[in-house]
Write a protein that holds these residues in place. Sequence first.
Motif, mmCIF file in Angstrom:
data_model
loop_
_atom_site.group_PDB
_atom_site.id
_atom_site.type_symbol
_atom_site.label_atom_id
_atom_site.label_comp_id
_atom_site.label_asym_id
_atom_site.label_seq_id
_atom_site.Cartn_x
_atom_site.Cartn_y
_atom_site.Cartn_z
ATOM 1 N N ASP A 3 0.800 -1.213 0.000
ATOM 2 C CA ASP A 3 0.000 0.000 0.000
ATOM 3 C C ASP A 3 0.839 1.273 0.000
ATOM 4 O OD1 ASP A 3 -2.358 -1.588 2.173
ATOM 5 O OD2 ASP A 3 -2.430 -1.385 -0.024
ATOM 6 N N ILE A 4 2.138 1.152 0.059
ATOM 7 C CA ILE A 4 3.014 2.327 0.086
ATOM 8 C C ILE A 4 3.083 2.921 -1.326
ATOM 9 C CG2 ILE A 4 5.354 3.154 0.459
ATOM 10 C CD1 ILE A 4 5.638 0.997 2.580
ATOM 11 N N ILE A 5 2.826 4.199 -1.370
ATOM 12 C CA ILE A 5 2.839 4.899 -2.658
ATOM 13 C C ILE A 5 4.177 5.610 -2.812
ATOM 14 C CG2 ILE A 5 1.754 6.749 -4.002
ATOM 15 C CD1 ILE A 5 -0.832 6.171 -2.466
ATOM 16 N N LEU B 144 6.321 8.416 -3.785
ATOM 17 C CA LEU B 144 6.120 9.838 -4.053
ATOM 18 C C LEU B 144 6.808 10.249 -5.356
ATOM 19 C CD1 LEU B 144 6.446 11.412 -0.508
ATOM 20 C CD2 LEU B 144 4.374 10.937 -1.818
ATOM 21 N N TYR B 145 7.938 9.642 -5.623
ATOM 22 C CA TYR B 145 8.661 9.941 -6.862
ATOM 23 C C TYR B 145 7.805 9.571 -8.073
ATOM 24 C CZ TYR B 145 11.991 9.676 -10.672
ATOM 25 O OH TYR B 145 12.613 9.831 -11.879
ATOM 26 N N LYS B 146 7.242 8.354 -8.056
ATOM 27 C CA LYS B 146 6.402 7.908 -9.180
ATOM 28 C C LYS B 146 5.148 8.770 -9.294
ATOM 29 C CE LYS B 146 7.869 3.082 -9.295
ATOM 30 N NZ LYS B 146 7.453 1.688 -9.089
ATOM 31 N N LYS B 147 4.573 9.112 -8.151
ATOM 32 C CA LYS B 147 3.363 9.943 -8.141
ATOM 33 C C LYS B 147 3.670 11.331 -8.713
ATOM 34 C CE LYS B 147 -0.867 10.827 -6.620
ATOM 35 N NZ LYS B 147 -2.032 10.337 -7.267
ATOM 36 N N GLN B 148 4.805 11.903 -8.294
ATOM 37 C CA GLN B 148 5.200 13.222 -8.784
ATOM 38 C C GLN B 148 5.496 13.168 -10.286
ATOM 39 O OE1 GLN B 148 8.857 14.748 -7.164
ATOM 40 N NE2 GLN B 148 8.351 16.853 -7.712
ATOM 41 N N LYS B 149 6.173 12.124 -10.729
ATOM 42 C CA LYS B 149 6.500 11.971 -12.138
ATOM 43 C C LYS B 149 5.230 11.837 -12.970
ATOM 44 C CE LYS B 149 9.212 9.244 -15.362
ATOM 45 N NZ LYS B 149 9.968 8.041 -15.605
ATOM 46 N N LEU B 150 4.286 11.042 -12.503
ATOM 47 C CA LEU B 150 3.019 10.851 -13.200
ATOM 48 C C LEU B 150 2.251 12.172 -13.276
ATOM 49 C CD1 LEU B 150 1.062 8.870 -14.559
ATOM 50 C CD2 LEU B 150 0.107 8.417 -12.297
ATOM 51 N N THR B 151 2.232 12.909 -12.186
ATOM 52 C CA THR B 151 1.541 14.196 -12.152
ATOM 53 C C THR B 151 2.188 15.182 -13.124
ATOM 54 O OG1 THR B 151 0.894 13.844 -9.855
ATOM 55 C CG2 THR B 151 0.835 16.097 -10.657
#
Length: 136
Positions: free
Chosen positions: A3-5, A7-14
């Motif tokens: 369940d750990i997201i 942040l790097y991938k989330k920021q890159k996707l955004t």
Amino acid sequence: MADIISLYKKQKLTSEKKAALLKKQKLLSVQQVMHCTHCASKCEKCRLPIDKKCHDEKHMILNQVVPYRFCKNCLTDYKDFIDTLKGEGDQDCYWHNDAWLTTWQKWIDYRGAVDSYKKSKEFRQLMQEFKQSDPD
């Protein structure tokens, strides 16, 4: 741990989504400008609506087809411009001065520049990308 997201991938996707949205907005902007400058129902010079019968006729002046879609008033002014260039201008039209001639010449140069840009390889590629992109 699943369940750990990241942040790097989330920021890159955004940031990728923002970049894609910005590119799409730019594509739409260019397409809209090009569409509006070539609207068949409006005068290319003054942008006023063109009378249907005026639009359907091929305007002829001096035995040449006028290369632009003009309303009746702009067509008359264009004819005066051509006559003036040939030294046949109406002397009573005191407003047909050097600034008037320059205005017409710069407008014609502008239209030529837009037409050249639309024929460029890069612009055609841009329009192809737009056609391939999502409609949303």
